[in-house]
Enzyme design. Sequence first.
Site, mmCIF file in Angstrom:
data_model
loop_
_atom_site.group_PDB
_atom_site.id
_atom_site.type_symbol
_atom_site.label_atom_id
_atom_site.label_comp_id
_atom_site.label_asym_id
_atom_site.label_seq_id
_atom_site.Cartn_x
_atom_site.Cartn_y
_atom_site.Cartn_z
ATOM 1 N N GLY A 108 -16.157 -2.192 -16.580
ATOM 2 C CA GLY A 108 -16.121 -2.899 -15.303
ATOM 3 C C GLY A 108 -17.434 -2.791 -14.557
ATOM 4 O O GLY A 108 -18.251 -1.886 -14.819
ATOM 5 N N ALA A 109 -17.650 -3.744 -13.643
ATOM 6 C CA ALA A 109 -18.890 -3.745 -12.862
ATOM 7 C C ALA A 109 -18.617 -4.144 -11.413
ATOM 8 O O ALA A 109 -19.517 -4.574 -10.699
ATOM 9 C CB ALA A 109 -19.904 -4.703 -13.497
ATOM 10 N N ASP A 125 -13.450 7.493 -3.211
ATOM 11 C CA ASP A 125 -12.970 7.075 -4.534
ATOM 12 C C ASP A 125 -13.596 7.920 -5.655
ATOM 13 O O ASP A 125 -12.924 8.268 -6.631
ATOM 14 C CB ASP A 125 -13.267 5.591 -4.780
ATOM 15 C CG ASP A 125 -12.254 4.690 -4.089
ATOM 16 O OD1 ASP A 125 -11.144 5.159 -3.767
ATOM 17 O OD2 ASP A 125 -12.577 3.502 -3.870
ATOM 18 N N SER A 142 0.832 -1.214 0.000
ATOM 19 C CA SER A 142 0.000 0.000 0.000
ATOM 20 C C SER A 142 0.867 1.266 0.000
ATOM 21 O O SER A 142 1.850 1.372 0.736
ATOM 22 C CB SER A 142 -0.907 0.007 1.232
ATOM 23 O OG SER A 142 -1.545 1.262 1.323
ATOM 24 N N TYR A 144 -2.667 1.946 -11.597
ATOM 25 C CA TYR A 144 -1.465 2.794 -11.613
ATOM 26 C C TYR A 144 -0.182 1.973 -11.508
ATOM 27 O O TYR A 144 0.906 2.505 -11.679
ATOM 28 C CB TYR A 144 -1.515 3.843 -10.488
ATOM 29 C CG TYR A 144 -1.798 3.273 -9.124
ATOM 30 C CD1 TYR A 144 -0.783 2.766 -8.340
ATOM 31 C CD2 TYR A 144 -3.093 3.223 -8.642
ATOM 32 C CE1 TYR A 144 -1.049 2.223 -7.099
ATOM 33 C CE2 TYR A 144 -3.377 2.690 -7.408
ATOM 34 C CZ TYR A 144 -2.357 2.188 -6.644
ATOM 35 O OH TYR A 144 -2.627 1.645 -5.422
ATOM 36 N N ASN A 186 -14.416 3.487 2.030
ATOM 37 C CA ASN A 186 -12.953 3.336 2.057
ATOM 38 C C ASN A 186 -12.312 4.241 3.116
ATOM 39 O O ASN A 186 -11.113 4.199 3.311
ATOM 40 C CB ASN A 186 -12.348 3.625 0.676
ATOM 41 C CG ASN A 186 -12.372 5.105 0.328
ATOM 42 O OD1 ASN A 186 -13.160 5.874 0.865
ATOM 43 N ND2 ASN A 186 -11.507 5.506 -0.586
ATOM 44 N N SER A 192 -0.469 4.156 0.784
ATOM 45 C CA SER A 192 -1.142 5.117 1.662
ATOM 46 C C SER A 192 -0.280 5.582 2.837
ATOM 47 O O SER A 192 -0.261 6.788 3.127
ATOM 48 C CB SER A 192 -2.463 4.536 2.163
ATOM 49 O OG SER A 192 -3.335 4.372 1.076
ATOM 50 N N LYS A 252 -13.743 -3.022 1.772
ATOM 51 C CA LYS A 252 -14.589 -1.850 1.492
ATOM 52 C C LYS A 252 -16.086 -2.162 1.582
ATOM 53 O O LYS A 252 -16.858 -1.357 2.083
ATOM 54 C CB LYS A 252 -14.279 -1.278 0.103
ATOM 55 C CG LYS A 252 -12.920 -0.596 -0.017
ATOM 56 C CD LYS A 252 -12.809 0.058 -1.386
ATOM 57 C CE LYS A 252 -11.394 0.450 -1.714
ATOM 58 N NZ LYS A 252 -11.292 1.172 -2.994
ATOM 59 N N GLY A 287 -16.476 -3.120 -7.553
ATOM 60 C CA GLY A 287 -16.620 -2.044 -6.571
ATOM 61 C C GLY A 287 -16.163 -0.689 -7.091
ATOM 62 O O GLY A 287 -16.834 0.331 -6.883
ATOM 63 N N THR A 318 -8.985 -1.054 2.321
ATOM 64 C CA THR A 318 -8.752 -1.465 0.945
ATOM 65 C C THR A 318 -9.138 -2.933 0.823
ATOM 66 O O THR A 318 -9.743 -3.499 1.749
ATOM 67 C CB THR A 318 -7.292 -1.130 0.527
ATOM 68 O OG1 THR A 318 -7.136 -1.458 -0.846
ATOM 69 C CG2 THR A 318 -6.259 -1.854 1.359
HETATM 70 P P1 NDP Z 1 -13.407 -5.911 -8.399
HETATM 71 O O1 NDP Z 1 -12.737 -7.235 -8.177
HETATM 72 O O2 NDP Z 1 -14.561 -5.515 -7.566
HETATM 73 O O3 NDP Z 1 -13.895 -5.840 -9.959
HETATM 74 C C1 NDP Z 1 -13.047 -6.311 -10.978
HETATM 75 C C2 NDP Z 1 -13.637 -5.933 -12.344
HETATM 76 O O4 NDP Z 1 -12.653 -6.230 -13.339
HETATM 77 C C3 NDP Z 1 -14.893 -6.725 -12.727
HETATM 78 O O5 NDP Z 1 -15.731 -5.908 -13.506
HETATM 79 C C4 NDP Z 1 -14.302 -7.855 -13.577
HETATM 80 O O6 NDP Z 1 -15.203 -8.375 -14.519
HETATM 81 C C5 NDP Z 1 -13.225 -7.116 -14.308
HETATM 82 N N1 NDP Z 1 -12.156 -7.983 -14.810
HETATM 83 C C6 NDP Z 1 -11.261 -8.676 -14.073
HETATM 84 N N2 NDP Z 1 -10.404 -9.347 -14.889
HETATM 85 C C7 NDP Z 1 -10.785 -9.053 -16.164
HETATM 86 C C8 NDP Z 1 -10.299 -9.428 -17.448
HETATM 87 N N3 NDP Z 1 -9.245 -10.262 -17.583
HETATM 88 N N4 NDP Z 1 -10.908 -8.932 -18.543
HETATM 89 C C9 NDP Z 1 -11.966 -8.091 -18.426
HETATM 90 N N5 NDP Z 1 -12.489 -7.697 -17.232
HETATM 91 C C10 NDP Z 1 -11.895 -8.179 -16.109
HETATM 92 O O7 NDP Z 1 -12.210 -4.848 -8.325
HETATM 93 P P2 NDP Z 1 -12.342 -3.285 -7.954
HETATM 94 O O8 NDP Z 1 -13.559 -2.778 -8.636
HETATM 95 O O9 NDP Z 1 -12.174 -3.092 -6.500
HETATM 96 O O10 NDP Z 1 -11.015 -2.683 -8.640
HETATM 97 C C11 NDP Z 1 -10.895 -2.580 -10.055
HETATM 98 C C12 NDP Z 1 -9.581 -1.882 -10.411
HETATM 99 O O11 NDP Z 1 -9.618 -0.525 -10.001
HETATM 100 C C13 NDP Z 1 -8.352 -2.502 -9.747
HETATM 101 O O12 NDP Z 1 -7.329 -2.580 -10.710
HETATM 102 C C14 NDP Z 1 -7.974 -1.514 -8.670
HETATM 103 O O13 NDP Z 1 -6.601 -1.527 -8.394
HETATM 104 C C15 NDP Z 1 -8.404 -0.200 -9.323
HETATM 105 N N6 NDP Z 1 -8.673 0.872 -8.341
HETATM 106 C C16 NDP Z 1 -7.886 1.996 -8.387
HETATM 107 C C17 NDP Z 1 -8.094 3.043 -7.512
HETATM 108 C C18 NDP Z 1 -7.231 4.255 -7.573
HETATM 109 O O14 NDP Z 1 -7.217 5.046 -6.607
HETATM 110 N N7 NDP Z 1 -6.518 4.478 -8.663
HETATM 111 C C19 NDP Z 1 -9.172 2.983 -6.481
HETATM 112 C C20 NDP Z 1 -9.967 1.775 -6.545
HETATM 113 C C21 NDP Z 1 -9.692 0.757 -7.446
HETATM 114 P P3 NDP Z 1 -16.181 -9.643 -14.188
HETATM 115 O O15 NDP Z 1 -17.427 -9.060 -13.592
HETATM 116 O O16 NDP Z 1 -16.365 -10.239 -15.519
HETATM 117 O O17 NDP Z 1 -15.426 -10.530 -13.239
#
Ligand code: NDP
Length: 303
Positions: free
Chosen positions: A148-149, A123, A30, A247, A108, A32, A87, A151, A83
Site C-alpha cells: 500500500g501507498a 497509528d 466507529s 479488522y 489522528n 472508538s 487525517k 495514508g 478518521t
Molecule cells: P487510502 O485510501 O489512503 O489508501 C488505500 C491503499 O489501498 C492504496 O495504496 C490503494 O492503492 C490500495 N488499494 C485499494 N484498493 C485496492 C485493490 N483492490 N487492490 C490493491 N490495492 C488497493 O487508505 P488508508 O491508507 O487510510 O487505509 C488503508 C487500510 O488500512 C484501510 O483498510 C483501513 O481501514 C486500514 N487502517 C487500519 C487501522 C487500524 O487501526 N487497524 C488504522 C488505519 C488504517 P492505489 O494507490 O493503487 O489506489
Amino acid sequence: MDTVFTLQDLRDWNRPGTSLAVLGHPIKHSLSPAMHNAALAEMARADPRFADWRYHRFDILPDALPDALELLHRKKFLGLNLTVPHKTLAFDRVAGIDPAARPVGAINTLHWTPAGWRGHNTDGHGLAAAIRETLARELAGAPVVLLGAGGAARAAAVECLRRRCASLWIANRTRAHLDTLLAALRPLAAAGTIPLHGFDPAAPPADIPVAALVINATSAGLRDSDPAPFDLARLARRPAGVFDMIYNPPQTRLLAQAAALGLPAVNGLAMLVHQGVRALEIWTGQPPPIEPMRRAAGKIRQT
Ligand code: NDP
C-alpha cells in the site's frame, strides 16, 4: 452514548464535564466511542476525576472540518480523534504538530492547548505495539514488506524507519502513488541508512530476505469481493508472519492464504486498540486500562 452528533449539535453544545470525540464521515460504525468510554468508566472507578469524562462521535463532512475544529476548541473539548477523510485535511489546520507525526503528513489525535490544537499520529505506535503483542515481533531489525501507498502505509513506513527496521520493501497497485511515497520516505531511510525499495506486487524481487514481516496497509479486503492485494506464494523466501491492518471483516483473503501456508497471521484489531490506548494516554496523562478497550472493540465487531 451511541448518538451520532452533527455540526449543528456542536453549535448548541452545552454538556457539562470533559468531552472527547471522534470526527469522521461516515462515522456511525466507529468502534472508538465504545472503546474509550469503556476505559473511562474503569478509570472513573479508581479516580473520580474521570467520572464526568465522555467520548462522543460527530459526523463531519470534509468542507465542515475547519468550522468544526474551531468550535470544538472554543467549546474546550479536551481531545479529538480523526478518521477518514480528515487525517490529512487537519494537518495544516492545527497550531502545533508532534515532531514524530511530521513525516507522516497526517494526524489522528488532537489535544487541546490554549494556543490551539496539537496534532499527533498514534497509528504507528498502534502498529508496532500490535505486532509485538500478536506476532511477538519487533519492527526494529526486521525486514518489512509493506503493501500500500496511502495514508496508513505512510504511517507504517515512517514507524518502520523510525524504529530502524532492517530493510523496507513497499508494493502498490498504482506505481505513481508508490513513487510519491518512496520520494517522501527517502530522506528518513537515508538518515538511518536503511535499504528502501519499491516493487510491483505482481513481481516481488527474489532478494526480499527470509523472515520478513508482511504488513497490509491497502484497503483491499474491506469488501468480500476484493482481490487479495498480494500473492504470498510469490515470495521466494518464507516470511515470518502477516499483519493485515483490516479488522472488519476479521479474516481477509490475504490472512486466509497466510493461514493456509502455515504462517502466523493476524488482523488489525489490536492496532485499533493500541492507537486508541496511546490517544487516551495523551489526553489523560496516564496509561489507560487496555482490557476494557479490547473487550469493547471485540464485542462490537461480532455484532
Ligand atoms: P487510502 O485510501 O489512503 O489508501 C488505500 C491503499 O489501498 C492504496 O495504496 C490503494 O492503492 C490500495 N488499494 C485499494 N484498493 C485496492 C485493490 N483492490 N487492490 C490493491 N490495492 C488497493 O487508505 P488508508 O491508507 O487510510 O487505509 C488503508 C487500510 O488500512 C484501510 O483498510 C483501513 O481501514 C486500514 N487502517 C487500519 C487501522 C487500524 O487501526 N487497524 C488504522 C488505519 C488504517 P492505489 O494507490 O493503487 O489506489
